[in-house]
Design a protein around this motif. Structure first.
Motif, PDB file in Angstrom:
ATOM      1  N   ALA A  70      35.426  32.035  56.066  1.00 23.10           N
ATOM      2  CA  ALA A  70      35.753  30.921  55.240  1.00 23.10           C
ATOM      3  C   ALA A  70      37.301  30.482  55.588  1.00 23.10           C
ATOM      4  O   ALA A  70      37.309  29.089  55.441  1.00 23.10           O
ATOM      5  N   LYS A  71      38.021  31.266  56.135  1.00 21.49           N
ATOM      6  CA  LYS A  71      39.462  30.762  56.540  1.00 21.49           C
ATOM      7  C   LYS A  71      39.853  31.715  57.539  1.00 21.49           C
ATOM      8  O   LYS A  71      39.826  33.076  57.307  1.00 21.49           O
ATOM      9  N   MET A  72      40.724  31.265  58.404  1.00 24.21           N
ATOM     10  CA  MET A  72      41.346  32.002  59.539  1.00 24.21           C
ATOM     11  C   MET A  72      42.648  31.339  59.824  1.00 24.21           C
ATOM     12  O   MET A  72      42.444  30.091  60.172  1.00 24.21           O
ATOM     13  N   ALA A  73      43.781  32.097  59.821  1.00 27.34           N
ATOM     14  CA  ALA A  73      45.134  31.645  59.917  1.00 27.34           C
ATOM     15  C   ALA A  73      45.884  32.403  60.722  1.00 27.34           C
ATOM     16  O   ALA A  73      45.861  33.597  60.568  1.00 27.34           O
ATOM     17  N   PRO A  74      46.629  32.011  61.450  1.00 27.30           N
ATOM     18  CA  PRO A  74      47.594  32.747  62.218  1.00 27.30           C
ATOM     19  C   PRO A  74      48.687  33.374  61.424  1.00 27.30           C
ATOM     20  O   PRO A  74      49.131  32.739  60.228  1.00 27.30           O
ATOM     21  N   ILE A  75      49.136  34.773  61.743  1.00 32.09           N
ATOM     22  CA  ILE A  75      50.320  35.332  60.948  1.00 32.09           C
ATOM     23  C   ILE A  75      51.227  35.353  62.092  1.00 32.09           C
ATOM     24  O   ILE A  75      50.919  36.375  63.081  1.00 32.09           O
ATOM     25  N   GLY A  76      52.378  34.698  62.150  1.00 28.25           N
ATOM     26  CA  GLY A  76      53.220  34.833  62.936  1.00 28.25           C
ATOM     27  C   GLY A  76      52.579  34.643  64.372  1.00 28.25           C
ATOM     28  O   GLY A  76      51.559  33.748  64.799  1.00 28.25           O
ATOM     29  N   ARG A  77      52.919  35.463  65.402  1.00 34.44           N
ATOM     30  CA  ARG A  77      52.447  35.263  66.814  1.00 34.44           C
ATOM     31  C   ARG A  77      51.809  36.468  67.308  1.00 34.44           C
ATOM     32  O   ARG A  77      51.713  37.023  68.501  1.00 34.44           O
ATOM     33  N   TYR A  78      51.369  37.333  66.426  1.00 31.87           N
ATOM     34  CA  TYR A  78      50.780  38.471  66.612  1.00 31.87           C
ATOM     35  C   TYR A  78      49.384  38.931  65.948  1.00 31.87           C
ATOM     36  O   TYR A  78      48.876  39.930  66.162  1.00 31.87           O
ATOM     37  N   ALA A  79      49.129  37.979  65.053  1.00 32.38           N
ATOM     38  CA  ALA A  79      47.593  38.291  64.327  1.00 32.38           C
ATOM     39  C   ALA A  79      47.047  37.145  63.644  1.00 32.38           C
ATOM     40  O   ALA A  79      47.681  36.025  63.471  1.00 32.38           O
ATOM     41  N   TYR A  80      45.784  37.346  63.156  1.00 35.36           N
ATOM     42  CA  TYR A  80      45.163  36.169  62.261  1.00 35.36           C
ATOM     43  C   TYR A  80      44.728  37.011  60.887  1.00 35.36           C
ATOM     44  O   TYR A  80      44.215  38.147  61.037  1.00 35.36           O
ATOM     45  N   SER A  81      44.927  36.069  59.906  1.00 35.46           N
ATOM     46  CA  SER A  81      44.401  36.455  58.757  1.00 35.46           C
ATOM     47  C   SER A  81      42.991  36.105  58.708  1.00 35.46           C
ATOM     48  O   SER A  81      42.889  34.688  58.710  1.00 35.46           O
ATOM     49  N   ILE A  82      41.744  36.880  58.376  1.00 37.84           N
ATOM     50  CA  ILE A  82      40.532  36.390  58.212  1.00 37.84           C
ATOM     51  C   ILE A  82      40.054  36.557  56.931  1.00 37.84           C
ATOM     52  O   ILE A  82      40.000  37.686  56.475  1.00 37.84           O
ATOM     53  N   LYS A  83      39.460  35.579  56.445  1.00 38.38           N
ATOM     54  CA  LYS A  83      38.692  35.768  55.097  1.00 38.38           C
ATOM     55  C   LYS A  83      37.305  35.321  55.205  1.00 38.38           C
ATOM     56  O   LYS A  83      37.120  34.228  55.709  1.00 38.38           O
ATOM     57  N   PHE A  84      36.594  36.288  54.806  1.00 36.58           N
ATOM     58  CA  PHE A  84      35.120  36.071  54.897  1.00 36.58           C
ATOM     59  C   PHE A  84      34.604  35.568  53.609  1.00 36.58           C
ATOM     60  O   PHE A  84      35.035  35.582  52.747  1.00 36.58           O
ATOM     61  N   SER A  85      33.267  34.877  53.896  1.00 36.28           N
ATOM     62  CA  SER A  85      32.675  34.258  52.674  1.00 36.28           C
ATOM     63  C   SER A  85      32.051  35.106  51.601  1.00 36.28           C
ATOM     64  O   SER A  85      32.125  34.881  50.398  1.00 36.28           O
ATOM     65  N   HIS A  86      32.020  36.356  51.631  1.00 36.74           N
ATOM     66  CA  HIS A  86      31.968  37.420  50.976  1.00 36.74           C
ATOM     67  C   HIS A  86      32.386  38.655  51.502  1.00 36.74           C
ATOM     68  O   HIS A  86      32.481  38.983  52.478  1.00 36.74           O
ATOM     69  N   GLY A  87      32.768  39.631  50.511  1.00 35.11           N
ATOM     70  CA  GLY A  87      33.396  40.905  51.027  1.00 35.11           C
ATOM     71  C   GLY A  87      34.938  40.671  51.180  1.00 35.11           C
ATOM     72  O   GLY A  87      35.244  40.025  50.408  1.00 35.11           O
ATOM     73  N   CYS A  88      35.467  41.417  51.665  1.00 38.27           N
ATOM     74  CA  CYS A  88      37.063  41.536  51.864  1.00 38.27           C
ATOM     75  C   CYS A  88      37.512  40.181  52.389  1.00 38.27           C
ATOM     76  O   CYS A  88      37.122  39.455  53.332  1.00 38.27           O
ATOM     77  N   THR A  89      38.581  39.953  51.657  1.00 38.09           N
ATOM     78  CA  THR A  89      39.273  38.638  52.302  1.00 38.09           C
ATOM     79  C   THR A  89      40.781  38.744  52.530  1.00 38.09           C
ATOM     80  O   THR A  89      41.614  37.974  52.434  1.00 38.09           O
ATOM     81  N   ARG A  90      41.191  39.983  52.741  1.00 38.65           N
ATOM     82  CA  ARG A  90      42.627  40.467  52.875  1.00 38.65           C
ATOM     83  C   ARG A  90      42.976  40.937  54.330  1.00 38.65           C
ATOM     84  O   ARG A  90      44.033  41.415  54.521  1.00 38.65           O
ATOM     85  N   GLY A  91      42.099  40.917  55.313  1.00 34.59           N
ATOM     86  CA  GLY A  91      42.386  41.431  56.614  1.00 34.59           C
ATOM     87  C   GLY A  91      43.140  40.934  57.254  1.00 34.59           C
ATOM     88  O   GLY A  91      43.002  39.630  57.564  1.00 34.59           O
ATOM     89  N   ILE A  92      44.055  41.365  58.113  1.00 34.13           N
ATOM     90  CA  ILE A  92      45.292  40.849  58.958  1.00 34.13           C
ATOM     91  C   ILE A  92      44.558  41.613  60.194  1.00 34.13           C
ATOM     92  O   ILE A  92      45.026  42.683  60.410  1.00 34.13           O
ATOM     93  N   TYR A  93      44.306  40.610  61.316  1.00 32.50           N
ATOM     94  CA  TYR A  93      43.867  41.410  62.565  1.00 32.50           C
ATOM     95  C   TYR A  93      44.865  41.264  63.434  1.00 32.50           C
ATOM     96  O   TYR A  93      44.972  39.916  64.033  1.00 32.50           O
ATOM     97  N   SER A  94      45.446  42.209  64.085  1.00 35.78           N
ATOM     98  CA  SER A  94      46.571  41.971  65.020  1.00 35.78           C
ATOM     99  C   SER A  94      45.755  41.564  66.330  1.00 35.78           C
ATOM    100  O   SER A  94      44.375  41.864  66.587  1.00 35.78           O
ATOM    101  N   PHE A  95      46.360  40.629  67.198  1.00 34.42           N
ATOM    102  CA  PHE A  95      45.778  40.352  68.560  1.00 34.42           C
ATOM    103  C   PHE A  95      45.209  41.724  69.432  1.00 34.42           C
ATOM    104  O   PHE A  95      44.264  41.644  70.048  1.00 34.42           O
ATOM    105  N   GLU A  96      46.006  42.913  69.311  1.00 35.85           N
ATOM    106  CA  GLU A  96      45.662  44.103  69.853  1.00 35.85           C
ATOM    107  C   GLU A  96      44.445  44.584  69.407  1.00 35.85           C
ATOM    108  O   GLU A  96      43.625  44.887  70.207  1.00 35.85           O
ATOM    109  N   THR A  97      44.288  44.469  67.950  1.00 38.88           N
ATOM    110  CA  THR A  97      42.930  44.975  67.436  1.00 38.88           C
ATOM    111  C   THR A  97      41.855  44.122  67.637  1.00 38.88           C
ATOM    112  O   THR A  97      40.614  44.718  68.132  1.00 38.88           O
TER     113      THR A  97
END
Length: 109
Positions: A70-97
């Protein structure tokens, strides 16, 4: 220099990331959501499995719709916040992950 995404693309049911070293990886959305690094999802993954004799009832039409980002936005220069259409909307995925997930695919010319 830390690896970072240089290009993002969507395919039905997938996210495709081209990395700064030229590697391209494809991420199945359900697998990406299942690997959500937020505290709530980590806790759910470590909980005992549900009782197999309890019927899980679908509570909304949204839950049976195909999973989408549903939405994907950069978090600084190290991660993305990914919000899915249903289910969890709080995940911050580091580039390493992100780099450790998905499958490597051949880059198209």
């Amino acid at each position: 220099m830390t690896l970072h995404p240089v290009e993002l693309a969507r395919e039905p049911g997938y996210l495709v990331i081209k990395w700064s070293d030229g590697e391209v990886r494809r991420y199945r959305l359900k697998a990406l959501q299942d690997a959500c690094p937020c505290a709530n999802c980590r806790e759910k993954r470590s909980a005992p499995p549900p009782d197999p004799f309890v019927l899980n009832v679908v509570s909304s039409a949204q839950e049976v719709a195909p999973l989408e980002i549903a939405k994907m936005a950069p978090i600084g220069r190290y991660a993305y916040s990914i919000k899915f259409s249903h289910g969890c909307t709080r995940g911050i995925y580091s580039f390493e992950t992100l780099r450790s997930l998905g499958e490597k695919i051949e880059a198209s010319s």
